[in-house]
Design a protein around this motif. Structure first.
Motif, PDB file in Angstrom:
ATOM      1  N   MET A  98      19.038  -0.657  -5.567  1.00 57.01           N
ATOM      2  CA  MET A  98      18.689  -0.405  -4.698  1.00 57.01           C
ATOM      3  C   MET A  98      18.157  -1.761  -3.540  1.00 57.01           C
ATOM      4  SD  MET A  98      17.165   2.376  -2.388  1.00 57.01           S
ATOM      5  CE  MET A  98      16.534   3.729  -4.266  1.00 57.01           C
ATOM      6  N   GLY A  99      17.770  -2.607  -4.891  1.00 55.78           N
ATOM      7  CA  GLY A  99      16.979  -3.820  -5.235  1.00 55.78           C
ATOM      8  C   GLY A  99      16.446  -4.135  -3.738  1.00 55.78           C
ATOM      9  N   LEU A 100      15.437  -3.185  -3.252  1.00 58.20           N
ATOM     10  CA  LEU A 100      14.685  -3.218  -2.849  1.00 58.20           C
ATOM     11  C   LEU A 100      13.355  -4.059  -3.091  1.00 58.20           C
ATOM     12  CD1 LEU A 100      14.910   0.270  -0.526  1.00 58.20           C
ATOM     13  CD2 LEU A 100      15.513  -2.089   0.279  1.00 58.20           C
ATOM     14  N   LEU A 101      13.074  -3.538  -3.747  1.00 59.97           N
ATOM     15  CA  LEU A 101      11.881  -4.162  -3.895  1.00 59.97           C
ATOM     16  C   LEU A 101      12.405  -4.595  -6.010  1.00 59.97           C
ATOM     17  CD1 LEU A 101       8.753  -1.477  -3.398  1.00 59.97           C
ATOM     18  CD2 LEU A 101      11.166  -0.928  -4.048  1.00 59.97           C
ATOM     19  N   ALA A 102      10.988  -5.022  -6.528  1.00 62.13           N
ATOM     20  CA  ALA A 102      11.002  -5.402  -8.380  1.00 62.13           C
ATOM     21  C   ALA A 102       9.696  -4.241  -8.839  1.00 62.13           C
ATOM     22  CB  ALA A 102      10.234  -6.359  -8.244  1.00 62.13           C
TER      23      ALA A 102
ATOM     24  N   THR B 136       0.639  -1.124   0.308  1.00 53.04           N
ATOM     25  CA  THR B 136       0.086  -0.115   0.033  1.00 53.04           C
ATOM     26  C   THR B 136       1.132   1.236  -0.424  1.00 53.04           C
ATOM     27  OG1 THR B 136       0.310  -0.342   2.463  1.00 53.04           O
ATOM     28  CG2 THR B 136      -2.212  -0.970   1.097  1.00 53.04           C
ATOM     29  N   GLY B 137       1.819   0.925   0.640  1.00 53.28           N
ATOM     30  CA  GLY B 137       3.005   2.656   0.960  1.00 53.28           C
ATOM     31  C   GLY B 137       4.234   2.100   0.874  1.00 53.28           C
ATOM     32  N   LEU B 138       5.277   3.117  -0.028  1.00 47.60           N
ATOM     33  CA  LEU B 138       6.098   3.341   0.020  1.00 47.60           C
ATOM     34  C   LEU B 138       7.076   4.430   0.892  1.00 47.60           C
ATOM     35  CD1 LEU B 138       9.534   1.783   0.147  1.00 47.60           C
ATOM     36  CD2 LEU B 138       9.274   2.462  -2.353  1.00 47.60           C
ATOM     37  N   GLY B 139       7.413   4.553   2.727  1.00 49.88           N
ATOM     38  CA  GLY B 139       7.972   5.506   2.511  1.00 49.88           C
ATOM     39  C   GLY B 139       9.358   5.963   3.242  1.00 49.88           C
TER      40      GLY B 139
ATOM     41  N   HIS C 239      -1.745  -2.691   7.323  1.00 48.88           N
ATOM     42  CA  HIS C 239      -1.679  -2.294   8.565  1.00 48.88           C
ATOM     43  C   HIS C 239       0.080  -3.334   9.117  1.00 48.88           C
ATOM     44  CE1 HIS C 239      -4.694   0.289   9.986  1.00 48.88           C
ATOM     45  NE2 HIS C 239      -3.783   0.338  10.515  1.00 48.88           N
ATOM     46  N   LYS C 240       0.315  -3.774   7.910  1.00 51.46           N
ATOM     47  CA  LYS C 240       1.461  -4.678   8.133  1.00 51.46           C
ATOM     48  C   LYS C 240       2.853  -3.906   7.759  1.00 51.46           C
ATOM     49  CE  LYS C 240       3.072  -9.692   6.718  1.00 51.46           C
ATOM     50  NZ  LYS C 240       3.567  -8.717   5.668  1.00 51.46           N
ATOM     51  N   ILE C 241       4.056  -4.262   8.415  1.00 49.16           N
ATOM     52  CA  ILE C 241       4.927  -3.969   7.775  1.00 49.16           C
ATOM     53  C   ILE C 241       6.124  -4.521   7.147  1.00 49.16           C
ATOM     54  CG2 ILE C 241       7.987  -2.770   8.419  1.00 49.16           C
ATOM     55  CD1 ILE C 241       6.086  -1.626  11.023  1.00 49.16           C
ATOM     56  N   VAL C 242       6.284  -4.480   5.938  1.00 47.93           N
ATOM     57  CA  VAL C 242       6.388  -5.699   5.340  1.00 47.93           C
ATOM     58  C   VAL C 242       7.970  -5.506   4.968  1.00 47.93           C
ATOM     59  CG1 VAL C 242       6.902  -6.718   3.009  1.00 47.93           C
ATOM     60  CG2 VAL C 242       5.283  -5.095   2.510  1.00 47.93           C
ATOM     61  N   TRP C 243       8.795  -4.598   5.221  1.00 50.29           N
ATOM     62  CA  TRP C 243      10.265  -4.733   5.880  1.00 50.29           C
ATOM     63  C   TRP C 243      10.859  -3.126   5.495  1.00 50.29           C
ATOM     64  CZ3 TRP C 243      11.831  -0.516   2.203  1.00 50.29           C
ATOM     65  CH2 TRP C 243      11.622  -1.085   0.988  1.00 50.29           C
ATOM     66  N   LEU C 244      11.596  -2.748   6.302  1.00 48.03           N
ATOM     67  CA  LEU C 244      12.050  -1.639   6.651  1.00 48.03           C
ATOM     68  C   LEU C 244      13.979  -1.714   5.918  1.00 48.03           C
ATOM     69  CD1 LEU C 244      11.176  -1.152  10.081  1.00 48.03           C
ATOM     70  CD2 LEU C 244      10.376  -0.215   8.707  1.00 48.03           C
ATOM     71  N   LYS C 245      13.996  -0.780   5.814  1.00 45.47           N
ATOM     72  CA  LYS C 245      15.241  -0.977   5.547  1.00 45.47           C
ATOM     73  C   LYS C 245      16.278   0.579   5.732  1.00 45.47           C
ATOM     74  CE  LYS C 245      14.890  -3.711   2.846  1.00 45.47           C
ATOM     75  NZ  LYS C 245      15.920  -5.446   3.012  1.00 45.47           N
TER      76      LYS C 245
END
Lengths: 257, 326
Positions: free
Chosen positions: A53-57, A2-5, A21-27
């Motif tokens: 950065m390889g964070l997400l596709a 839903t959102g990238l911050g 409401h779920k945190i998928v990951w933090l970097k």
């Protein structure tokens, strides 16, 4: 998703990906190498090389709304992102992480200290350090270097602090060296350094009710600071699970709305 | 040309047909205000002294001003040392003091002393007041168009009000400029509604404060000190005019004026500007305790554009006001 911050801080760039409401990951990336490796300016806008950065596709990246904040808010316009004021991001992050609507937020970052007051979800007042960053993460890093110990070791001690009075983070170094020469124990020196943070934020905090303090930012990871703050304020101190990523999480929350 | 360090009874210089020069206005509109400060620092002025005092010194030296009126009471006490340094360098300095207790007797004496120095009578000064009243009235109209009709920006209102301290050195030319502006402003469409701010404290040393606020969706509708420079109250004598002028006296009289205007102008938030190293910074604590409207205290040191940190603080404040607004 839903959102990238994204929180572009003075010391680190923080990322948070939320799915509802779920945190998928933090970097997290250190600022200088981060901009060197992944940043660029195009047509007056900051562009980030998300592929490198390889964070997400790429398709995930396209699907998630992007919100950014941080020190760069006024100088850097991040391409493809809605840029929000820091205070808005931090408040959103703290509410998401704590489920509280009434509290005093104390955010202790790399250079900034912010205090904000939320009453029933409405921001009613806030202050921020001005001109001087002597009560910040960067200051702690400098002092750890002078003491020749790790930040983690420095952050353990709070008992019987050596009095340190310099009002400048740089002159504070020579004052600390003077105290080393006087032969005080490393524990007391560390406690003294941690206590200077309290001295600097106390006048800012004094303006606000201290029923509940939500403590965020990198400095919130210091057990000594939390202990000293508790002593000084008598407040119920809540450190959310991800204090350092609070701003990035707040951005991701705002992106999802 | 007679320079002065802050607003003085301008009528005396006008009656004496001398060209008044508010040194502050020359300093802040100079293409290189920073250079004027550096001149003072090279001469030995400390770094931790207000930028305005150093700027005034730089202006007097660079413009080779031979005579100044220095306000020794009712404004910055550093003016006394500035006066001494300039005296040493051959500048004629005339002291003027606003009495702390607002005594009409003392103020009459001070104005009379000033008038005698410039070779005019109080009667001549009264006549000058009537002349200036007409121009001031027009500037009050600019202020009204700013807060009541939303046709004038905070910055425009600020500039015209600030200029009333010396009428840009030429009353007729200034009046013509005001007339042209009023004619144009009266034809404007009202500005879009935005947050309404009060600006209190001495005029800002920053060059882009008003524009920045407007870019963030907030507009200054009350310029406290600048409005005072324009002598906003109807009075019938010179002494009464400078007794009602709030700037040189205590904070509480200023606050009474501020509170009235905040209510009248429907202000959402207050920006209290304080100059670095200024005694007025202490008064911030009184301002905060007394005013019920949200306040952002902004500190400025040297002339130039707003720094990134100050912008962040402004942005946070505006965001907070927006969230509070029903």
């Amino acid at each position: 998703m839903t959102g990238l911050g994204i929180d572009l801080g003075s010391r680190q760039a923080k990322f948070a990906l939320l799915d509802g409401h779920k945190i998928v990951w933090l970097k997290v990336f250190d600022t200088i190498p981060f901009y060197k490796l992944y940043g660029g300016m195009r047509g007056g806008k900051l562009t980030l090389d998300f592929d490198a950065m390889g964070l997400l596709a790429a398709e995930e990246r396209r699907a998630a709304a992007l919100v950014a904040t941080g020190y760069g808010r006024n100088t850097i316009d991040l391409e493809g992102a809605r840029v929000v004021p820091e205070i808005q991001a931090h408040v959103a992050g703290a509410r998401f992480q704590t489920d509280l609507d009434t509290f005093t937020l104390l955010d202790m970052g790399g250079q900034d200290s912010k205090v904000a007051r939320l009453e029933n979800g409405i921001l009613v007042d806030f202050v921020m350090n001005d001109k001087c960053a002597a009560s910040s993460g960067r200051y702690l890093e400098n002092m750890a270097k002078v003491l020749d110990i790790s930040l983690e070791d420095l952050s353990r001690h709070y008992r019987d602090p050596v009095p340190l009075d310099a009002t400048c983070g740089i002159f504070g170094e020579s004052e600390l060296i003077g105290k080393i020469i006087e032969g005080h124990s490393l524990e007391r020196l560390c406690a003294g350094v941690n206590n200077t943070l309290i001295k600097r934020v106390a006048p800012m905090l004094r303006r606000f009710p201290t029923d509940t303090i939500v403590l965020t930012g990198g400095v919130a990871k210091s057990p000594a600071f939390k202990e000293l703050l508790q002593e000084a304020s008598g407040a119920d101190i809540i450190v959310p699970k991800h204090p350092q990523h609070n701003g990035a999480i707040g951005c991701a929350v705002l992106a999802g709305r | 040309m007679v320079g002065f360090t802050t607003t003085i009874p301008l009528e005396v210089l006008i009656a004496a047909e001398r060209r008044p020069v508010d040194l502050n206005n020359i300093f802040i509109t100079d293409p290189d205000p920073q250079g004027l400060i550096e001149d003072a620092e090279v001469a030995g002025f400390p770094r931790n002294i207000c930028g305005w005092i150093k700027g005034l010194y730089g202006v007097v030296r660079r413009h080779d001003i031979k005579e100044i009126v220095a306000v020794t009471e009712g404004d910055c006490s550093n003016t006394k040392a500035l006066m001494e340094v300039l005296t040493l360098q051959g500048v004629t300095t005339v002291p003027f003091a606003y009495p702390f207790d607002r005594s009409a007797e003392t103020l009459t004496h001070e104005i009379d002393k000033l008038a005698r120095h410039f070779g005019v009578t109080l009667h001549q000064c009264e006549a000058a007041r009537v002349r200036l009243e007409r121009v001031r009235g027009k500037v009050h109209e600019i202020d009204r168009l700013n807060w009541q009709e939303d046709r004038v920006s905070g910055s425009e209102s600020h500039t015209f009000q600030v200029c009333t301290s010396d009428m840009n050195g030429d009353v007729d030319a200034f009046e013509a400029e005001v007339d042209t502006f009023l004619a144009e402003a009266g034809r404007r469409q009202p500005l879009r509604q935005s947050l309404r701010l009060a600006y209190i404290g001495v005029p800002p040393i920053f060059a882009d404060l008003y524009e920045t606020l407007e870019g963030m969706g907030a507009r200054v509708v009350f310029n406290e000190t600048q409005r005072q420079f324009s002598m906003p109250y109807p009075v019938d004598s010179l002494v009464e005019q400078y007794r009602r002028y709030t700037y040189p006296y205590d904070i509480f009289t200023r606050l009474a004026d501020i509170e009235t205007e905040i209510a009248r102008r429907r202000v959402d938030g207050v920006i209290h500007y304080v100059q670095a190293f200024c005694f007025r910074q202490i008064e911030d604590l009184i301002v905060r305790q007394r005013l019920k409207t949200p306040i952002l205290t902004l500190e400025g040191d040297r002339p130039g554009l707003l720094d990134a940190r100050t912008r962040i603080r402004l942005e946070g404040f505006i965001e907070m006001l927006k969230a509070r607004k029903p």
